[in-house]
Design a protein around this motif. Structure first.
Motif, PDB file in Angstrom:
ATOM      1  N   VAL A 111       0.848  -1.193   0.000  1.00 45.83           N
ATOM      2  CA  VAL A 111       0.000   0.000   0.000  1.00 45.83           C
ATOM      3  C   VAL A 111       0.886   1.247   0.000  1.00 45.83           C
ATOM      4  O   VAL A 111       1.725   1.418   0.875  1.00 45.83           O
ATOM      5  CB  VAL A 111      -0.951   0.001   1.216  1.00 45.83           C
ATOM      6  CG1 VAL A 111      -1.736   1.291   1.272  1.00 45.83           C
ATOM      7  CG2 VAL A 111      -1.877  -1.194   1.163  1.00 45.83           C
ATOM      8  N   LYS A 114      -2.996   5.606   1.670  1.00 46.63           N
ATOM      9  CA  LYS A 114      -4.242   5.199   2.308  1.00 46.63           C
ATOM     10  C   LYS A 114      -4.840   6.398   3.022  1.00 46.63           C
ATOM     11  O   LYS A 114      -4.126   7.285   3.477  1.00 46.63           O
ATOM     12  CB  LYS A 114      -4.062   4.014   3.238  1.00 46.63           C
ATOM     13  CG  LYS A 114      -3.157   4.214   4.406  1.00 46.63           C
ATOM     14  CD  LYS A 114      -3.056   2.935   5.203  1.00 46.63           C
ATOM     15  CE  LYS A 114      -2.041   3.100   6.310  1.00 46.63           C
ATOM     16  NZ  LYS A 114      -1.935   1.901   7.114  1.00 46.63           N
ATOM     17  N   SER A 115      -6.153   6.380   3.079  1.00 45.48           N
ATOM     18  CA  SER A 115      -6.859   7.504   3.666  1.00 45.48           C
ATOM     19  C   SER A 115      -8.251   7.049   4.081  1.00 45.48           C
ATOM     20  O   SER A 115      -8.752   6.044   3.587  1.00 45.48           O
ATOM     21  CB  SER A 115      -6.956   8.641   2.647  1.00 45.48           C
ATOM     22  OG  SER A 115      -7.707   9.711   3.160  1.00 45.48           O
ATOM     23  N   THR A 116      -8.865   7.810   4.955  1.00 52.67           N
ATOM     24  CA  THR A 116     -10.263   7.601   5.305  1.00 52.67           C
ATOM     25  C   THR A 116     -11.042   8.769   4.727  1.00 52.67           C
ATOM     26  O   THR A 116     -10.731   9.923   5.003  1.00 52.67           O
ATOM     27  CB  THR A 116     -10.449   7.529   6.827  1.00 52.67           C
ATOM     28  OG1 THR A 116      -9.644   6.460   7.334  1.00 52.67           O
ATOM     29  CG2 THR A 116     -11.901   7.282   7.189  1.00 52.67           C
ATOM     30  N   LYS A 126     -12.645   3.539   3.777  1.00 47.61           N
ATOM     31  CA  LYS A 126     -11.182   3.517   3.701  1.00 47.61           C
ATOM     32  C   LYS A 126     -10.783   3.374   2.238  1.00 47.61           C
ATOM     33  O   LYS A 126     -11.343   2.568   1.509  1.00 47.61           O
ATOM     34  CB  LYS A 126     -10.623   2.360   4.514  1.00 47.61           C
ATOM     35  CG  LYS A 126     -10.812   2.555   5.990  1.00 47.61           C
ATOM     36  CD  LYS A 126     -10.060   1.510   6.768  1.00 47.61           C
ATOM     37  CE  LYS A 126     -10.314   1.726   8.218  1.00 47.61           C
ATOM     38  NZ  LYS A 126      -9.178   2.160   8.943  1.00 47.61           N
ATOM     39  N   SER A 128      -7.414   2.881  -0.362  1.00 48.55           N
ATOM     40  CA  SER A 128      -5.997   2.525  -0.439  1.00 48.55           C
ATOM     41  C   SER A 128      -5.581   2.368  -1.896  1.00 48.55           C
ATOM     42  O   SER A 128      -6.356   1.937  -2.736  1.00 48.55           O
ATOM     43  CB  SER A 128      -5.713   1.241   0.337  1.00 48.55           C
ATOM     44  OG  SER A 128      -6.351   0.144  -0.268  1.00 48.55           O
ATOM     45  N   ASP A 130      -2.349   0.744  -4.099  1.00 46.45           N
ATOM     46  CA  ASP A 130      -1.182  -0.119  -3.930  1.00 46.45           C
ATOM     47  C   ASP A 130      -0.184   0.038  -5.078  1.00 46.45           C
ATOM     48  O   ASP A 130      -0.422   0.779  -6.027  1.00 46.45           O
ATOM     49  CB  ASP A 130      -1.590  -1.583  -3.732  1.00 46.45           C
ATOM     50  CG  ASP A 130      -2.312  -2.178  -4.920  1.00 46.45           C
ATOM     51  OD1 ASP A 130      -2.219  -1.633  -6.029  1.00 46.45           O
ATOM     52  OD2 ASP A 130      -2.971  -3.209  -4.736  1.00 46.45           O
TER      53      ASP A 130
END
Length: 174
Positions: A111, A114-116, A126, A128, A130
């Motif tokens: 990954v 990534k974030s919310t 969520k 992500s 990669d």
């Protein structure tokens, strides 16, 4: 409608529900990609970089392999600039030896972002991204996949992703 999964043919109502779910997944994926691009990483931002030696006798001849948003593999030489570039989808046949060198240090499932994502009147999700260039959107609490992008194209829904499955449409006993 048959009760067996291999004999099931969707009714018009089920077909309409499946299409609506696909549209919702595409919309959510687009929002997630825009969220990452607007809040986390601007266009052409380097997400991962690895140094590889070009000539063992000359330390100044170092090359850098880098993954750039939105899913581009680049070969850059110090003091010279960009030498080669390819989308991560095409990198396996455009730059196979360079992709192999990158995968030694950075596996495809690593990954990079990534974030919310929180939006008004909806549950948080969520997001992500990669090293293979795939954007995934998951429910924040249950981690159920809500949308998956095509490789190297974070704004496009994967053709293999099914927002609704046969088991989602089956009646449940309570």
């Amino acid at each position: 409608m048959s009760r067996l999964p291999d004999q099931w043919t969707p009714s018009p109502a089920a077909e309409k529900a499946i299409q609506a779910a696909q549209l919702q997944a595409q919309r959510l994926l687009r929002l997630a990609a825009e969220h990452l691009q607007g809040n986390k990483v601007p266009e052409d931002e380097v997400l991962y970089q690895v140094r590889i030696p070009a000539d063992p006798g000359n330390p100044h001849a170092a090359l850098h392999l880098q993954i750039v948003w939105p899913g581009v593999l680049q070969l850059v030489k110090a003091r010279v600039g960009l030498l080669q570039s390819a989308n991560l989808v095409d990198a396996s046949w455009v730059m196979p030896e360079r992709l192999a060198q990158l995968r030694v240090r950075c596996p495809a499932d690593r990954v990079l972002l990534k974030s919310t994502m929180r939006r008004p009147h909806t549950l948080p999700v969520k997001v992500s991204f990669d090293a293979s260039g795939v954007l995934r959107v998951m429910h924040a609490r249950t981690h159920k996949l809500l949308a998956v992008s095509a490789q190297g194209a974070p704004f496009k829904l994967s053709p293999d992703f099914q927002a609704l499955t046969f088991h989602d449409l089956m009646p449940r006993l309570r």
